[in-house]
Design a protein around this motif. Sequence first.
Motif, PDB file in Angstrom:
ATOM      1  N   PRO A   1       0.688  -1.225  -0.083  1.00 44.09           N
ATOM      2  CA  PRO A   1      -0.192  -0.029  -0.091  1.00 44.09           C
ATOM      3  C   PRO A   1       0.756   1.430  -0.008  1.00 44.09           C
ATOM      4  N   ARG A   2       2.104   0.991   0.148  1.00 49.09           N
ATOM      5  CA  ARG A   2       3.044   2.269   0.195  1.00 49.09           C
ATOM      6  C   ARG A   2       3.832   2.485  -1.151  1.00 49.09           C
ATOM      7  N   GLY A   3       3.432   1.501  -1.923  1.00 45.86           N
ATOM      8  CA  GLY A   3       4.026   1.837  -3.158  1.00 45.86           C
ATOM      9  C   GLY A   3       5.165   1.007  -3.674  1.00 45.86           C
ATOM     10  N   GLU A   4       5.724   0.090  -2.703  1.00 37.90           N
ATOM     11  CA  GLU A   4       6.754  -0.777  -3.187  1.00 37.90           C
ATOM     12  C   GLU A   4       6.451  -2.258  -3.690  1.00 37.90           C
TER      13      GLU A   4
ATOM     14  N   GLY B   1       7.914  -0.563  17.777  1.00 34.47           N
ATOM     15  CA  GLY B   1       7.047   0.277  17.219  1.00 34.47           C
ATOM     16  C   GLY B   1       6.420  -0.257  16.139  1.00 34.47           C
ATOM     17  N   GLY B   2       6.511   0.397  14.980  1.00 33.98           N
ATOM     18  CA  GLY B   2       5.815  -0.276  13.807  1.00 33.98           C
ATOM     19  C   GLY B   2       5.996   0.726  12.879  1.00 33.98           C
ATOM     20  N   ALA B   3       5.111   0.343  11.703  1.00 31.72           N
ATOM     21  CA  ALA B   3       5.095   1.366  10.500  1.00 31.72           C
ATOM     22  C   ALA B   3       4.629   2.592  10.763  1.00 31.72           C
ATOM     23  N   PRO B   4       5.224   3.907  10.177  1.00 30.33           N
ATOM     24  CA  PRO B   4       4.926   5.120  10.334  1.00 30.33           C
ATOM     25  C   PRO B   4       3.427   5.072   9.830  1.00 30.33           C
ATOM     26  N   PRO B   5       2.696   6.090  10.119  1.00 28.38           N
ATOM     27  CA  PRO B   5       1.313   6.219   9.899  1.00 28.38           C
ATOM     28  C   PRO B   5       1.289   6.469   8.239  1.00 28.38           C
ATOM     29  N   PHE B   6       0.306   5.897   7.636  1.00 28.09           N
ATOM     30  CA  PHE B   6       0.006   6.212   6.026  1.00 28.09           C
ATOM     31  C   PHE B   6      -0.316   7.534   5.870  1.00 28.09           C
ATOM     32  N   ASP B   7       0.513   8.406   5.123  1.00 27.40           N
ATOM     33  CA  ASP B   7       0.225   9.591   4.802  1.00 27.40           C
ATOM     34  C   ASP B   7       0.244   9.746   3.232  1.00 27.40           C
ATOM     35  N   LEU B   8       0.006  11.207   2.988  1.00 28.20           N
ATOM     36  CA  LEU B   8      -0.277  11.614   1.616  1.00 28.20           C
ATOM     37  C   LEU B   8       1.052  11.044   0.621  1.00 28.20           C
ATOM     38  N   THR B   9       2.285  11.061   1.295  1.00 27.62           N
ATOM     39  CA  THR B   9       3.343  10.457   0.557  1.00 27.62           C
ATOM     40  C   THR B   9       3.115   9.356  -0.026  1.00 27.62           C
ATOM     41  N   ASP B  10       2.786   8.375   1.054  1.00 28.62           N
ATOM     42  CA  ASP B  10       2.398   6.836   0.620  1.00 28.62           C
ATOM     43  C   ASP B  10       1.737   6.807  -0.366  1.00 28.62           C
ATOM     44  N   ARG B  11       0.482   7.411  -0.055  1.00 29.05           N
ATOM     45  CA  ARG B  11      -0.723   7.429  -0.925  1.00 29.05           C
ATOM     46  C   ARG B  11      -0.155   7.833  -2.768  1.00 29.05           C
ATOM     47  N   GLN B  12       0.522   8.592  -2.551  1.00 30.01           N
ATOM     48  CA  GLN B  12       1.032   9.306  -3.970  1.00 30.01           C
ATOM     49  C   GLN B  12       1.923   8.166  -4.447  1.00 30.01           C
TER      50      GLN B  12
END
Length: 134
Positions: free
Chosen positions: A79-82, A110-121
């Motif tokens: 979902p992060r584009g990888e 910890g965990g993965a950082p929150p999903f943000d606009l950069t990830d969406r793009q």
Amino acid sequence: MKEILFRAAQRREIQVTLIANQYISVPKSKFIQSIQVPQGFDVADNEIVKRVETADLVITADIPLAAEVIEKGAQALSPRGELYTKNNIGARLNMRDFMDQLRSTGVQTGGAPPFDLTDRQAFANKLDQILAKA
């Protein structure tokens, strides 16, 4: 992320199937469907692996599922584009297992950082790139 997939399905007239163990609302479209499987450990993952074909693209953050999809000759995209590939999935599995071992000893990872606009793009861009090649 679902909205990006739904728009891509309509625009490119490709089939998008969401598989989960809970109801997922999808827009009415001949290109989009949702399949609900029973609750249970890996039931949805097993259904995805059962249905996946060589030309398919599976969107998942689940590394073991991505490995199974790749093994069947399909593609897997996070979902992060990888894009997971035969070349990088082994390292991803090893890191996942290592982090799981750390957590089992009580280490806070910890965990993965929150999903943000950069990830969406990044996801939208990589999806477009993959679909353009198809």
